[in-house]
Write a protein that holds these residues in place. Sequence first.
Motif, PDB file in Angstrom:
ATOM      1  N   UNK A   9       0.838  -1.201   0.000  1.00 45.81           N
ATOM      2  CA  UNK A   9       0.000   0.000   0.000  1.00 45.81           C
ATOM      3  C   UNK A   9       0.870   1.247   0.000  1.00 45.81           C
ATOM      4  N   UNK A  10       1.920   1.242   0.808  1.00 46.51           N
ATOM      5  CA  UNK A  10       2.789   2.414   0.894  1.00 46.51           C
ATOM      6  C   UNK A  10       3.492   2.676  -0.436  1.00 46.51           C
ATOM      7  N   UNK A  11       4.031   1.634  -1.045  1.00 48.31           N
ATOM      8  CA  UNK A  11       4.755   1.809  -2.308  1.00 48.31           C
ATOM      9  C   UNK A  11       3.821   2.313  -3.401  1.00 48.31           C
ATOM     10  N   UNK A  12       2.673   1.647  -3.556  1.00 47.98           N
ATOM     11  CA  UNK A  12       1.806   2.023  -4.673  1.00 47.98           C
ATOM     12  C   UNK A  12       1.098   3.351  -4.436  1.00 47.98           C
ATOM     13  N   UNK A  13       0.724   3.654  -3.208  1.00 48.74           N
ATOM     14  CA  UNK A  13       0.084   4.956  -2.981  1.00 48.74           C
ATOM     15  C   UNK A  13       1.080   6.093  -3.206  1.00 48.74           C
ATOM     16  N   UNK A  14       2.321   5.890  -2.801  1.00 47.42           N
ATOM     17  CA  UNK A  14       3.333   6.920  -3.046  1.00 47.42           C
ATOM     18  C   UNK A  14       3.622   7.049  -4.540  1.00 47.42           C
ATOM     19  N   UNK A  15       3.723   5.914  -5.225  1.00 46.29           N
ATOM     20  CA  UNK A  15       3.976   5.943  -6.674  1.00 46.29           C
ATOM     21  C   UNK A  15       2.839   6.643  -7.421  1.00 46.29           C
ATOM     22  N   UNK A  16       1.615   6.300  -7.080  1.00 50.00           N
ATOM     23  CA  UNK A  16       0.466   6.936  -7.731  1.00 50.00           C
ATOM     24  C   UNK A  16       0.443   8.430  -7.440  1.00 50.00           C
ATOM     25  N   UNK A  17       0.760   8.807  -6.207  1.00 49.71           N
ATOM     26  CA  UNK A  17       0.757  10.226  -5.844  1.00 49.71           C
ATOM     27  C   UNK A  17       1.831  10.996  -6.611  1.00 49.71           C
ATOM     28  N   UNK A  18       3.017  10.442  -6.709  1.00 49.93           N
ATOM     29  CA  UNK A  18       4.109  11.141  -7.400  1.00 49.93           C
ATOM     30  C   UNK A  18       3.801  11.273  -8.892  1.00 49.93           C
ATOM     31  N   UNK A  19       3.339  10.194  -9.504  1.00 45.93           N
ATOM     32  CA  UNK A  19       3.013  10.245 -10.937  1.00 45.93           C
ATOM     33  C   UNK A  19       1.871  11.232 -11.182  1.00 45.93           C
ATOM     34  N   UNK A  20       0.897  11.251 -10.290  1.00 43.33           N
ATOM     35  CA  UNK A  20      -0.225  12.174 -10.449  1.00 43.33           C
ATOM     36  C   UNK A  20       0.221  13.623 -10.351  1.00 43.33           C
ATOM     37  N   UNK A  21       1.111  13.916  -9.437  1.00 45.99           N
ATOM     38  CA  UNK A  21       1.585  15.293  -9.296  1.00 45.99           C
ATOM     39  C   UNK A  21       2.392  15.702 -10.528  1.00 45.99           C
TER      40      UNK A  21
END
Length: 129
Positions: free
Chosen positions: A36-48
């Motif tokens: 959860x931590x890896x994918x939520x951070x990855x999704x957040x960074x790509x989204x920004x």
Amino acid sequence: MTDSDATGRTGDADGARRGRRGRRDIVVPMRLYKTITVFSTLIAVVSVVLGFVFLDAATLQVSALRAVIAGVLGALGIGVADGLLSTALAVFGLGIIAFGAVVYTLGTRFRAQGMGKSQEDSGEDSNNG
């Protein structure tokens, strides 16, 4: 009304508050927490990053993304004014950034078993001085 009644009501209010706080964090196994931590951070960074690319396309008239979108719309026979295209790109970019923020915020609610409680749930005094 006695002091014990007042104390009992305060205890119930504290218990209800703790109960609400306790529901905010979700305890999951360590493997799921890492995922959860890896994918939520990855999704957040790509989204920004994508959000700022769209904001850049909204503000620059010479952006490659803007040229591609205008070209695709022109090929489809859809004429869009520059102001409307800029507004649409800016709103879309801000929406993507907000989506990334929401995903990251939801990802921070999870914690693994054995991890310390969040700062809100700690029983320590906040009086550091």
